[in-house]
Design a protein around this motif. Structure first.
Motif: not given
Length: 720
Positions: A415-425
């Motif tokens: 979940g943290a990876a999903v949020i980080a990846a989406a937010g980062g992009w």
């Protein structure tokens, strides 16, 4: 959607004296079917859940319709969640918000996170980077349980599955349920606390029932109105949907208070089940739900809930339908129903993308179904079950007490990876100069655009503009000025471009396909001394139809908006009206002039108005599935392979010519030769990208079309 409507156990009230949803063990001493027991475990509703998910998947894969299964889930969710809250309010203390929210999150989020993380990974591996932004937005909105509002603003068509659709579009219903859970929790906590302080804790249930009834009635009335006026929005609107959950919530308040005779139970069960099964075949839910037509699956579900209340579904005295729903196959399907719902849609969409087809077909559907079932089973066994057992009790967790902790750690990391990846992009895009700035004027010697086709202008090697990241924002001025009514705005919005002080007025009227010419018209008006006045609404070419459609959905706002615009044109009397005169042929290649357009021309003739009818530009599609030029180029296509054969998108002759001959004041304009050559409509000409999406011209390319449009308007009207 959340197809697990019982995140806190499935009895109607009190303690769970029925089977464990995890182990499937049944009570050793069944209660007699003749005595209503509101605490009995509802195996039949597990089966109903299994049947509902089967209907949803079948209809999505092969029928392309709304089955009504989602509405079944909504009622069940309201029934079980509210029942759990009322049980926790039984002693007058009221439910603990922290405990309920924590337990609900542990039940629902892990499987969702696994599916979203997988979807994100597959998107990165298989889809062009030009699509990542939309996916990133839906990843975040899905995790925050607000995705339905994001879809409502775009009026996405949920019944249609094709390669252009988001792999997370089905999660709108989870957002609706998540919002309901939070709201009903607050309501029950407040009512329980108020009754306790007033010394009337025993009446929490009837007070809650009264509040639910009033709120449900308001929601249903609202749903009826908004479904009539703006169906695309209503389908995803929580306020229009909540009445369906409140029907289930009301049942939770009254269940066990009424004892039904066996004959009544049998009628309710049989009628309810039959209605649920055939609902999607006879009712066009995508165009009618959540309005009054949704009462059909909702009341049918309520009938099944009432029919099996308080009786043992496994005894011979239980109604046949109740025993059928409690059969092992349906119960087992219901056990994986939540995971199956989460998986089937992204698997379907990714399959369609891989196969580049608009539909799966019989064999493809079986492949999607098989893959979805396997993934659902794995998710249920390895993610859902360990966490449920681990949180049920210390003794339940003891045999494999480390496994829930491992699953929790992995899911949290995902979940943290999903949020980080989406937010980062999204952060990268927001800070990239290509997405933040508009293209502006370009050197015509380096970027001749349409002049390459019209005049054979030399085109030096240069970077394409707008770039792949610039293109989505390369829009006409009206898009930035708020000068086009969106699909949820009924008001007529007018703006002035060109030369505001000019005596001559050209009215630009219609949908976004009239709008995208504003870039050129603004320049022409400024140069030639013409005032350009816009009357624009998304998805609404001017119409006289009593029931205009947006795709295959009713669009009543377009009818009302058109009527007001025609009245204004009659009174304002511009020197000419400009709009599109053709559109793609829905039944084959080429383009046509619809009868709706000709009816509007007749009205112009009645008003004595001159009409300039622009031939619509080609729409990019493969077998009817739209694709964006930037996506095709980002995937490695070139300007030719990403284009369309001219004869696939344009008829040999302008179809507006023949009907226009019947109207002395209708003048067809055709810029097709400035967009396509004799055989091919490319996506780039003269170093300029032609499209900013699948069928709207980029503002930069329209700017290069200004000289030709200027020439045709002048030659047609004699204004210059």
């Amino acid at each position: 959607m959340n197809t697990d409507p019982h995140p806190h156990g499935r009895p109607v009230g009190g303690q769970n004296t029925g089977a464990s949803p995890e182990t499937g063990h049944r009570p050793s001493a069944p209660v007699s079917a003749t005595r209503a027991d509101p605490h009995r475990y509802r195996h039949d509703l597990d089966g109903l859940r299994g049947l509902a998910i089967a209907l949803v998947v079948i209809f999505h894969l092969w029928l392309g319709r709304v089955s009504g299964g989602v509405d079944v889930f909504l009622v069940l969710s309201g029934f079980f969640f509210t029942g759990m809250l009322l049980r926790r309010s039984g002693a007058g203390g009221g439910p603990s918000m922290r405990a309920v929210l924590g337990r609900t999150a542990r039940r629902l989020l892990p499987a969702l996170v696994v599916v979203l993380a997988t979807t994100a990974a597959v998107t990165v591996l298989t889809r062009p980077f030009t699509q990542w932004s939309v996916v990133a937005e839906q990843l975040v909105t899905s995790l925050l349980y607000v995705q339905n509002w994001q879809l409502a603003t775009t009026a996405a068509d949920y019944q249609a599955a094709d390669a252009s659709v988001s792999p997370m579009q089905h999660l709108w219903s989870m957002s609706v349920q998540g919002q309901f859970y939070f709201l009903i929790l607050i309501v029950v906590v407040i009512l329980a606390a108020g009754c306790r302080r007033a010394g009337i804790a025993a009446v929490v249930r009837p007070v809650t029932a009264a509040v639910i009834t009033a709120a449900g009635a308001v929601s249903l009335l609202y749903a009826a109105e908004v479904s009539r006026t703006h169906q695309g929005w209503a389908y995803y609107d929580t306020a229009a949907r909540v009445w369906e959950l409140l029907v289930g919530a009301l049942l939770a308040c009254v269940i066990g208070r009424v004892t039904l005779p066996p004959a009544t139970r049998a009628v309710l069960a049989g009628t309810g089940l039959a209605t649920i099964v055939v609902c999607g075949l006879v009712v066009d839910g995508a165009h009618l739900f959540p309005g009054p037509a949704a009462l059909i699956p909702v009341l049918a579900t309520a009938a099944v809930i009432l029919a099996g209340a308080g009786i043992d579904a496994h005894t011979p005295n239980a109604p046949t339908v109740v025993r059928f729903l409690a059969a092992r196959p349906l119960v087992e399907l219901g056990a994986i129903g939540y995971a199956l719902y989460l998986w089937h849609w992204p698997v379907l969409i990714f399959y369609l993308t891989w196969r580049e087809r608009p539909a799966v077909g019989p064999v493809g559907g079986l492949i999607v179904l098989a893959v979805s079932l396997v993934l659902a089973r794995l998710t249920h066994v390895w993610v859902e079950t360990p966490l449920r057992r681990g949180s049920a009790s210390p003794s339940a967790a003891r045999p494999g007490r480390g496994r829930p902790r491992i699953v929790t750690t992995v899911v949290t990391a995902a979940g943290a990876a999903v949020i980080a990846a989406a937010g980062g992009w999204q952060w990268y895009l927001s800070h990239n100069p290509e997405t933040a700035a508009r293209v502006g004027e370009l050197d015509p010697k380096i970027y001749p655009g349409a002049a390459k086709l019209l005049d054979g202008a030399f085109t030096p090697h240069a970077k394409m503009r707008p770039t792949l990241l610039e293109a989505p924002g390369d829009l006409p001025p009206s898009s930035f000025d708020g000068c086009i009514s969106d699909m949820s705005t009924r008001d007529v919005i007018t703006c002035t471009y060109g030369d505001p002080a000019a005596d001559r007025t050209l009215a630009v009227v219609g949908s976004s396909h009239a709008e995208h010419w504003l870039t050129a018209l603004d320049a022409i008006g400024s140069t030639r001394g013409v005032r350009i006045v816009s009357y624009l609404k998304m998805g609404c070419p001017l119409t006289l139809s009593d029931e205009p459609m947006l795709g295959d959905q009713p669009y009543p706002d377009c009818r009302d908006w058109s009527a007001e615009v025609l009245d204004r044109l009659r009174d304002d009397r511009p020197d000419a009206v400009l709009s599109t005169a053709t559109r793609p042929n829905p039944d084959g290649p080429g383009d046509i002039t619809p009868d709706d357009y000709i009816q509007v021309w007749t009205r112009y003739a009645d008003y004595g108005l001159t009409f300039l009818g622009l031939r619509d530009t080609p729409w990019l599609h493969r077998d009817g599935v739209p694709y964006r030029a930037i996506d095709c180029l980002a995937e490695g296509g070139d300007v030719d392979t990403c284009g369309m054969p001219r004869d696939a998108v344009l008829a040999a002759h302008n179809p507006a010519l023949a009907p226009a001959a019947e109207f002395p004041l209708v003048y067809p304009l055709d810029l097709s030769d400035a967009v396509c050559d004799v055989s091919l409509c490319r996506v780039v000409e003269g170093n300029i990208l032609i499209y900013h999406d699948s069928h709207h011209l980029s503002a930069t390319y329209v700017r290069s079309l200004a000289p030709e449009l200027d020439r045709q308007i002048g030659a047609t009207t004699g204004w210059w």
